[in-house]
Design a protein around this motif. Structure first.
Motif, mmCIF file in Angstrom:
data_model
loop_
_atom_site.group_PDB
_atom_site.id
_atom_site.type_symbol
_atom_site.label_atom_id
_atom_site.label_comp_id
_atom_site.label_asym_id
_atom_site.label_seq_id
_atom_site.Cartn_x
_atom_site.Cartn_y
_atom_site.Cartn_z
ATOM 1 N N CYS A 39 0.790 -1.231 0.000
ATOM 2 C CA CYS A 39 0.000 0.000 0.000
ATOM 3 C C CYS A 39 0.824 1.283 0.000
ATOM 4 O O CYS A 39 0.252 2.372 -0.058
ATOM 5 C CB CYS A 39 -0.921 -0.001 1.227
ATOM 6 N N GLY A 40 2.112 1.190 0.127
ATOM 7 C CA GLY A 40 2.893 2.416 0.238
ATOM 8 C C GLY A 40 2.904 2.897 1.684
ATOM 9 O O GLY A 40 2.453 2.206 2.599
ATOM 10 N N THR A 41 3.415 4.085 1.897
ATOM 11 C CA THR A 41 3.536 4.610 3.259
ATOM 12 C C THR A 41 2.359 5.497 3.620
ATOM 13 O O THR A 41 1.630 5.994 2.763
ATOM 14 C CB THR A 41 4.828 5.432 3.391
ATOM 15 N N ASP A 42 2.221 5.694 4.945
ATOM 16 C CA ASP A 42 1.186 6.599 5.484
ATOM 17 C C ASP A 42 -0.223 6.238 4.987
ATOM 18 O O ASP A 42 -1.039 7.118 4.682
ATOM 19 C CB ASP A 42 1.507 8.057 5.112
ATOM 20 N N ILE A 43 -0.516 4.942 4.899
ATOM 21 C CA ILE A 43 -1.852 4.495 4.498
ATOM 22 C C ILE A 43 -2.521 3.833 5.699
ATOM 23 O O ILE A 43 -1.914 3.001 6.373
ATOM 24 C CB ILE A 43 -1.787 3.475 3.332
ATOM 25 N N GLU A 44 -3.753 4.209 5.964
ATOM 26 C CA GLU A 44 -4.487 3.607 7.079
ATOM 27 C C GLU A 44 -4.607 2.101 6.882
ATOM 28 O O GLU A 44 -4.739 1.615 5.759
ATOM 29 C CB GLU A 44 -5.908 4.174 7.154
ATOM 30 N N LYS A 46 -7.077 0.052 7.515
ATOM 31 C CA LYS A 46 -8.321 -0.407 6.874
ATOM 32 C C LYS A 46 -8.321 -0.119 5.366
ATOM 33 O O LYS A 46 -8.853 -0.889 4.576
ATOM 34 C CB LYS A 46 -9.540 0.219 7.545
ATOM 35 N N THR A 47 -7.688 1.000 4.985
ATOM 36 C CA THR A 47 -7.582 1.331 3.557
ATOM 37 C C THR A 47 -6.654 0.353 2.860
ATOM 38 O O THR A 47 -6.937 -0.122 1.747
ATOM 39 C CB THR A 47 -7.065 2.769 3.381
ATOM 40 N N CYS A 48 -5.543 0.033 3.519
ATOM 41 C CA CYS A 48 -4.615 -0.944 2.961
ATOM 42 C C CYS A 48 -5.287 -2.315 2.845
ATOM 43 O O CYS A 48 -5.108 -3.028 1.867
ATOM 44 C CB CYS A 48 -3.371 -1.038 3.844
ATOM 45 N N GLY A 49 -6.072 -2.668 3.862
ATOM 46 C CA GLY A 49 -6.780 -3.946 3.847
ATOM 47 C C GLY A 49 -7.687 -4.065 2.646
ATOM 48 O O GLY A 49 -7.762 -5.122 1.999
ATOM 49 N N ARG A 50 -8.372 -2.969 2.318
ATOM 50 C CA ARG A 50 -9.243 -2.976 1.144
ATOM 51 C C ARG A 50 -8.417 -3.187 -0.129
ATOM 52 O O ARG A 50 -8.799 -3.945 -1.025
ATOM 53 C CB ARG A 50 -10.017 -1.666 1.048
ATOM 54 N N THR A 51 -7.264 -2.510 -0.194
ATOM 55 C CA THR A 51 -6.393 -2.628 -1.365
ATOM 56 C C THR A 51 -5.912 -4.063 -1.552
ATOM 57 O O THR A 51 -5.943 -4.618 -2.666
ATOM 58 C CB THR A 51 -5.177 -1.693 -1.221
ATOM 59 N N VAL A 52 -5.465 -4.679 -0.462
ATOM 60 C CA VAL A 52 -4.972 -6.058 -0.527
ATOM 61 C C VAL A 52 -6.093 -7.004 -0.941
ATOM 62 O O VAL A 52 -5.915 -7.865 -1.815
ATOM 63 C CB VAL A 52 -4.384 -6.485 0.831
ATOM 64 N N LEU A 53 -7.262 -6.844 -0.330
ATOM 65 C CA LEU A 53 -8.390 -7.719 -0.654
ATOM 66 C C LEU A 53 -8.758 -7.616 -2.127
ATOM 67 O O LEU A 53 -8.942 -8.634 -2.808
ATOM 68 C CB LEU A 53 -9.596 -7.369 0.217
ATOM 69 N N ASN A 54 -8.860 -6.392 -2.624
ATOM 70 C CA ASN A 54 -9.230 -6.198 -4.029
ATOM 71 C C ASN A 54 -8.207 -6.814 -4.974
ATOM 72 O O ASN A 54 -8.565 -7.398 -6.008
ATOM 73 C CB ASN A 54 -9.390 -4.704 -4.333
ATOM 74 N N ALA A 55 -6.917 -6.674 -4.631
ATOM 75 C CA ALA A 55 -5.862 -7.231 -5.487
ATOM 76 C C ALA A 55 -5.963 -8.757 -5.534
ATOM 77 O O ALA A 55 -5.829 -9.378 -6.600
ATOM 78 C CB ALA A 55 -4.489 -6.810 -4.970
ATOM 79 N N VAL A 56 -6.210 -9.366 -4.378
ATOM 80 C CA VAL A 56 -6.324 -10.829 -4.329
ATOM 81 C C VAL A 56 -7.562 -11.297 -5.067
ATOM 82 O O VAL A 56 -7.519 -12.258 -5.848
ATOM 83 C CB VAL A 56 -6.343 -11.319 -2.869
ATOM 84 N N LEU A 57 -8.700 -10.627 -4.836
ATOM 85 C CA LEU A 57 -9.950 -11.029 -5.489
ATOM 86 C C LEU A 57 -9.853 -10.898 -7.005
ATOM 87 O O LEU A 57 -10.388 -11.730 -7.747
ATOM 88 C CB LEU A 57 -11.114 -10.186 -4.967
ATOM 89 N N GLU A 58 -9.161 -9.851 -7.464
ATOM 90 C CA GLU A 58 -8.989 -9.666 -8.906
ATOM 91 C C GLU A 58 -8.193 -10.833 -9.499
ATOM 92 O O GLU A 58 -8.510 -11.332 -10.579
ATOM 93 C CB GLU A 58 -8.282 -8.339 -9.183
ATOM 94 N N LYS A 59 -7.169 -11.271 -8.771
ATOM 95 C CA LYS A 59 -6.363 -12.386 -9.251
ATOM 96 C C LYS A 59 -7.149 -13.702 -9.211
ATOM 97 O O LYS A 59 -7.001 -14.551 -10.090
ATOM 98 C CB LYS A 59 -5.080 -12.510 -8.409
ATOM 99 N N LEU A 60 -8.028 -13.862 -8.216
ATOM 100 C CA LEU A 60 -8.838 -15.081 -8.114
ATOM 101 C C LEU A 60 -9.891 -15.130 -9.219
ATOM 102 O O LEU A 60 -10.383 -16.207 -9.567
ATOM 103 C CB LEU A 60 -9.518 -15.161 -6.747
ATOM 104 N N ASP A 61 -10.272 -13.980 -9.746
ATOM 105 C CA ASP A 61 -11.169 -13.901 -10.899
ATOM 106 C C ASP A 61 -12.471 -14.691 -10.685
ATOM 107 O O ASP A 61 -12.866 -15.505 -11.513
ATOM 108 C CB ASP A 61 -10.454 -14.417 -12.153
ATOM 109 N N GLY A 62 -13.107 -14.429 -9.555
ATOM 110 C CA GLY A 62 -14.407 -15.050 -9.292
ATOM 111 C C GLY A 62 -14.337 -16.353 -8.523
ATOM 112 O O GLY A 62 -15.362 -16.847 -8.052
ATOM 113 N N THR A 63 -13.155 -16.948 -8.397
ATOM 114 C CA THR A 63 -13.021 -18.182 -7.619
ATOM 115 C C THR A 63 -13.028 -17.847 -6.131
ATOM 116 O O THR A 63 -12.273 -16.979 -5.698
ATOM 117 C CB THR A 63 -11.704 -18.900 -7.958
#
Length: 598
Positions: A39-44, A46-63
């Motif tokens: 997420c880079g620096t100075d990121i909350e 919960k905001t980072c958590g959303r970023t990580v989740l979205n990145a993983v879900l995008e890679k899972l592509d619906g699985t």
């Protein structure tokens, strides 16, 4: 069956991994442990958590995450553009994912997905340590965490059943996501523990069966309201004394004590994931749930409706309407009287005559929500007759019994027909189903029929409607079962059925051969014997008309078996030399469809 009892499975899972390798102190080969930042620096968090989740879900592509697999090499990029596995992204950002999860609804898909991710991560840490996501798995090395879990002391003092349970629980929590390489390592550790603990695969099933049989013996006697005598072997397995007193199945604490006794048994940890043992606990839990569901009958929605809801007659609730029946104050004609005594059979017949569909819906809910929870509807057949064996369930309290006996009509719980074994409730249900069928016959079943479109094949439907309308109108046996709204629907249906009968009779009983006027622009055509023509072209002058089921077709396309298409206009005449719906029709009245090759 113990899924790990097969020698073949065990051998296959440990190929290339000798016991010496397992017991060695060799450190695992680890991949380069690059510090990642999603997420880079100075990121909350919960905001980072959303970023990580979205990145993983995008890679899972619906699985779904639970169906992902570490073997598949799924990767995402961190903030610096480095490729890392989705599992390393999760492992290094568990705190952020958890912070984001705490902002979500418990029922949301995202909340459930993060929960599954964290559960998997925690299990892998137990098995392989916090560096599992960057471990290079090979046939010659073991993850550091698994060695620590299984072989803390090389003299074997740490080889306990608790360790085995820890491994099995973590493997279960890791699910399919763990992947085949890591799973092989876990299985190797599990088998090593089982061997060290003298858990012989060959007698595992026998020990499991003995464990189940001993506790199931207690369970079956508990359900029958009996005490249990155990053999010495059964006492050793269960921890009970020879005499196990019967349990009070209306007491949650007493039933919970039975569950705790199973869980406190010496071999419980070894067998707790087996279906047989799970079924024992589930059986007791079901009793506890039943006690909870009916702990206060008077608070259930169905009981409240039974006591308070007023239907057509605003002065009477369902309870007040039939309460006199329980006291023998109604005769078989359904009239309330001051004196007299009636049998359960007579009461059932009386109620069936006067209960309307709204009242029945309330009574049905009461039976399904309350009565089925407290009362055993049971009979036994002796010769050609049924004997009533119904009674309260064993876990019903005295208070609950009083509520039922003082407020529910007794005839509902009793056998009213010894030849069929029908209870009073069954009699009402059968009667009200017939009422519902009759209402359907005069409404839904004839909804699409009109005097203009009725045909010979509608005979059975029309006759069923006529039979039903007889029973639903004055003098019929269902007339008192109707609500005001339904009575209005029946009066309307009666007129429609009369009109349908008149039109139907004109179809089949006229002796006129040839054409006859059916009204509203419709014409019928009979054969020379006066019967409706089934399917034929009929000429009138230079024009042609198609008859189907005795009636001229109008405003429709007609396809013949030879692939020809014709169009019949509003007067029923076959169209020639013009365009219809963008299709040119020739002088013979034929539009050649693509499938026609003539």
């Amino acid at each position: 069956m113990n899924k790990y009892s097969s020698k073949a499975v065990k051998t296959a899972a440990t190929v290339g991994m000798s016991l010496a390798m397992v017991l060695s102190n060799a450190a695992p080969v680890m991949a380069a442990n690059v510090t990642t930042d999603m997420c880079g620096t100075d990121i909350e968090d919960k905001t980072c958590g959303r970023t990580v989740l979205n990145a993983v879900l995008e890679k899972l592509d619906g699985t779904p995450f639970a169906e992902s697999n570490m073997d598949n090499g799924l990767e995402v990029k961190d903030a610096a553009g480095n490729k890392i596995s989705i599992y390393e992204a999760i492992a290094k950002n568990v705190a952020s994912l958890t912070a984001f999860k705490n902002t979500l609804s418990y029922s949301s898909d995202e909340y459930k997905t993060i929960t599954a991710m964290v559960k998997f991560h925690d299990a892998m840490v137990v098995l392989f340590g916090s560096g599992y996501a960057t471990t290079e798995v090979s046939d010659t090395e073991f993850g550091a965490g698994i060695i620590k879990t299984v072989l803390e002391d090389k003299d074997g003092s740490a080889l306990t059943k608790a360790n085995l349970t820890k491994v099995k629980d973590a493997k279960k929590d890791a699910g399919e996501v763990i992947g085949s390489d890591f799973l092989t390592l876990v299985n190797q550790a599990q088998y090593k523990l089982e061997d060290a603990l003298n858990i012989d695969e060959e007698d595992f099933d026998e020990k499991l069966a003995n464990f189940y049989d001993a506790f199931n013996k207690v369970l079956e006697n508990d359900l029958d309201g009996k005490a249990t005598k155990l053999t010495a072997a059964e006492q050793a397995i269960t921890g009970y004394s020879e005499d196990v007193t019967k349990v009070n199945l209306s007491s949650k604490s007493a039933v919970k004590a039975r569950i705790n006794k199973i869980k406190d048994a010496d071999d419980y940890d070894q067998f707790k994931d087996e279906d047989l043992v799970i079924s024992l606990i589930d059986a007791y839990q079901e009793i506890i749930d039943s006690i909870g569901n009916i702990s206060d009958i008077t608070t259930t929605d169905s009981y409240k409706a039974y006591n308070k809801t007023k239907t057509d007659d605003e002065d009477k609730t369902v309870k007040s309407f039939i309460s006199a029946l329980a006291k023998g104050k109604v005769n078989v004609d359904g009239d309330f009287v001051k004196d007299g005594s009636t049998t359960a059979t007579e009461e059932a017949k009386a109620v069936a005559k006067v209960l309307d569909s709204e009242q029945w819906a309330i009574l049905k809910d009461l039976k399904e929500e309350v009565l089925d929870s407290v009362w055993k509807f049971e009979t036994t057949k002796i010769g050609n007759y049924y004997r009533d064996k119904s009674e309260f369930n064993s876990y019903v309290s005295g208070t609950q019994k009083n509520v039922v006996m003082n407020n529910i009509p007794g005839f509902l719980l009793k056998v009213v027909d010894t030849e069929t074994g029908e209870f009073g409730y069954d009699y009402l249900e059968a009667h009200m189903e017939k009422v519902a069928d009759a209402l359907d016959a005069v409404t839904k079943d004839i909804e699409k029929l009109t005097p203009a479109n009725i045909k010979a094949s509608d005979k059975a439907t029309l006759e069923a409607a006529e039979d039903a309308i007889y029973e639903l109108t004055e003098g019929g046996k269902y007339v008192k079962n109707l609500t005001s709204k339904q009575a209005k629907e029946v009066r309307k249906a009666e007129t429609k059925i009369t009109n349908l009968r008149e039109a139907f009779d004109n179809l089949g009983t006229t002796n006129v051969a040839g054409w006859y006027d059916m009204g509203n622009g419709n014409w019928g055509y009979n054969n020379e014997d006066g019967t409706p023509a089934a399917y034929k072209w009929v000429a009138s002058g230079a024009d042609w008309y198609m008859i189907k089921d005795g009636k001229m077709l109008r405003n429709t396309w007609l396809a013949t078996d030879g692939g020809r298409w014709y169009y019949l206009d509003n007067a029923g005449k076959m169209v020639t030399n013009q365009s219809v719906d963008g299709c040119w029709i020739n002088s013979y009245g034929v539009y050649m469809s693509p499938s026609y090759n003539g």
